[in-house]
Design a protein around this motif. Structure first.
Motif, PDB file in Angstrom:
ATOM      1  N   GLY A   1      -9.588 184.900  90.140  1.00 57.36           N
ATOM      2  CA  GLY A   1     -10.726 184.038  89.823  1.00 57.36           C
ATOM      3  C   GLY A   1     -10.681 183.548  88.388  1.00 57.36           C
ATOM      4  O   GLY A   1     -10.957 182.381  88.102  1.00 57.36           O
ATOM      5  N   ALA A   2     -10.315 184.429  87.472  1.00 53.27           N
ATOM      6  CA  ALA A   2     -10.210 184.044  86.068  1.00 53.27           C
ATOM      7  C   ALA A   2      -9.093 183.029  85.864  1.00 53.27           C
ATOM      8  O   ALA A   2      -9.250 182.071  85.103  1.00 53.27           O
ATOM      9  N   CYS A   3      -7.978 183.210  86.558  1.00 52.43           N
ATOM     10  CA  CYS A   3      -6.859 182.255  86.457  1.00 52.43           C
ATOM     11  C   CYS A   3      -7.278 180.895  87.001  1.00 52.43           C
ATOM     12  O   CYS A   3      -6.952 179.862  86.421  1.00 52.43           O
ATOM     13  N   MET A   4      -7.999 180.888  88.128  1.00 55.01           N
ATOM     14  CA  MET A   4      -8.456 179.630  88.729  1.00 55.01           C
ATOM     15  C   MET A   4      -9.429 178.924  87.790  1.00 55.01           C
ATOM     16  O   MET A   4      -9.371 177.704  87.642  1.00 55.01           O
ATOM     17  N   ALA A   5     -10.318 179.682  87.142  1.00 55.46           N
ATOM     18  CA  ALA A   5     -11.276 179.091  86.212  1.00 55.46           C
ATOM     19  C   ALA A   5     -10.544 178.461  85.031  1.00 55.46           C
ATOM     20  O   ALA A   5     -10.895 177.363  84.589  1.00 55.46           O
ATOM     21  N   ALA A   6      -9.525 179.134  84.533  1.00 52.66           N
ATOM     22  CA  ALA A   6      -8.749 178.587  83.419  1.00 52.66           C
ATOM     23  C   ALA A   6      -7.993 177.333  83.863  1.00 52.66           C
ATOM     24  O   ALA A   6      -7.925 176.351  83.128  1.00 52.66           O
ATOM     25  N   GLU A   7      -7.449 177.362  85.080  1.00 51.94           N
ATOM     26  CA  GLU A   7      -6.696 176.234  85.603  1.00 51.94           C
ATOM     27  C   GLU A   7      -7.585 175.002  85.805  1.00 51.94           C
ATOM     28  O   GLU A   7      -7.198 173.892  85.454  1.00 51.94           O
TER      29      GLU A   7
ATOM     30  N   ALA B   1     -11.710 172.542  93.311  1.00 59.18           N
ATOM     31  CA  ALA B   1     -12.124 173.296  92.127  1.00 59.18           C
ATOM     32  C   ALA B   1     -12.746 172.363  91.085  1.00 59.18           C
ATOM     33  O   ALA B   1     -13.729 172.719  90.428  1.00 59.18           O
ATOM     34  N   LEU B   2     -12.198 171.157  90.937  1.00 58.84           N
ATOM     35  CA  LEU B   2     -12.781 170.186  90.004  1.00 58.84           C
ATOM     36  C   LEU B   2     -14.180 169.764  90.433  1.00 58.84           C
ATOM     37  O   LEU B   2     -15.078 169.608  89.595  1.00 58.84           O
ATOM     38  N   ILE B   3     -14.375 169.613  91.725  1.00 56.77           N
ATOM     39  CA  ILE B   3     -15.709 169.247  92.216  1.00 56.77           C
ATOM     40  C   ILE B   3     -16.702 170.368  91.928  1.00 56.77           C
ATOM     41  O   ILE B   3     -17.828 170.116  91.493  1.00 56.77           O
ATOM     42  N   ALA B   4     -16.290 171.604  92.116  1.00 58.69           N
ATOM     43  CA  ALA B   4     -17.152 172.741  91.772  1.00 58.69           C
ATOM     44  C   ALA B   4     -17.436 172.744  90.267  1.00 58.69           C
ATOM     45  O   ALA B   4     -18.562 173.033  89.838  1.00 58.69           O
ATOM     46  N   TYR B   5     -16.455 172.390  89.467  1.00 54.34           N
ATOM     47  CA  TYR B   5     -16.618 172.305  88.010  1.00 54.34           C
ATOM     48  C   TYR B   5     -17.640 171.229  87.664  1.00 54.34           C
ATOM     49  O   TYR B   5     -18.518 171.435  86.820  1.00 54.34           O
ATOM     50  N   ILE B   6     -17.548 170.092  88.338  1.00 51.01           N
ATOM     51  CA  ILE B   6     -18.516 169.001  88.149  1.00 51.01           C
ATOM     52  C   ILE B   6     -19.925 169.469  88.513  1.00 51.01           C
ATOM     53  O   ILE B   6     -20.880 169.172  87.802  1.00 51.01           O
TER      54      ILE B   6
ATOM     55  N   GLU C   1      -8.409 173.507  82.493  1.00 53.28           N
ATOM     56  CA  GLU C   1      -7.215 172.824  82.008  1.00 53.28           C
ATOM     57  C   GLU C   1      -7.047 171.465  82.692  1.00 53.28           C
ATOM     58  O   GLU C   1      -6.751 170.466  82.031  1.00 53.28           O
ATOM     59  N   ASN C   2      -7.242 171.421  84.009  1.00 51.07           N
ATOM     60  CA  ASN C   2      -7.152 170.154  84.740  1.00 51.07           C
ATOM     61  C   ASN C   2      -8.225 169.179  84.279  1.00 51.07           C
ATOM     62  O   ASN C   2      -7.964 167.984  84.140  1.00 51.07           O
ATOM     63  N   TRP C   3      -9.448 169.675  84.053  1.00 49.63           N
ATOM     64  CA  TRP C   3     -10.529 168.820  83.567  1.00 49.63           C
ATOM     65  C   TRP C   3     -10.137 168.209  82.225  1.00 49.63           C
ATOM     66  O   TRP C   3     -10.261 166.998  82.018  1.00 49.63           O
ATOM     67  N   GLU C   4      -9.667 169.060  81.317  1.00 53.57           N
ATOM     68  CA  GLU C   4      -9.302 168.585  79.989  1.00 53.57           C
ATOM     69  C   GLU C   4      -8.146 167.584  80.042  1.00 53.57           C
ATOM     70  O   GLU C   4      -8.136 166.599  79.307  1.00 53.57           O
TER      71      GLU C   4
END
Length: 106
Positions: A14-20, A96-101, A23-26
């Motif tokens: 989960g921590a790796c996915m959050a970092a990834e 994952a990006l949609i969840a980030y949004i 990173e993709n967002w940035e």
């Protein structure tokens, strides 16, 4: 003991996915949508991106439409407003990006 190890592995994953996803967002999104999702960047203002902290914008944004936009990009009046990312991001990364949004919602 097995449950403890499984739990630790899940936490690390989960921590790796959050970092990834960050990173993709940035790398792919932040230049227009900003670090905070408000779209208050030079490119964001020029292209008219939406403020993802606005609950109304969040409500109107459907996940399936967001997937389509990320994959295909946006072209309006023969002008590209957003690049397509279908060849740069996997389906899991897009979700994952949609969840980030979604996390930008106030």
């Amino acid at each position: 003991m097995i449950l403890l190890v499984a739990g630790l592995l899940a936490a690390v994953a989960g921590a790796c996915m959050a970092a990834e996803v960050k990173e993709n967002w940035e790398k792919h999104c932040q230049k227009c949508h900003g670090p905070d999702g408000k779209g208050q960047t030079k490119m964001g203002r020029q292209s008219g991106v939406k403020d993802y902290t606005d609950p109304k914008v969040q409500e109107e944004l459907k996940d399936e439409n967001a997937v389509k936009i990320i994959k295909e990009g946006i072209v309006e009046k023969d002008k590209k407003k957003m690049d397509p990312y279908k060849d740069k991001l996997t389906d899991e990364e897009i979700k994952a990006l949609i969840a980030y949004i979604r996390a930008f919602k106030k």
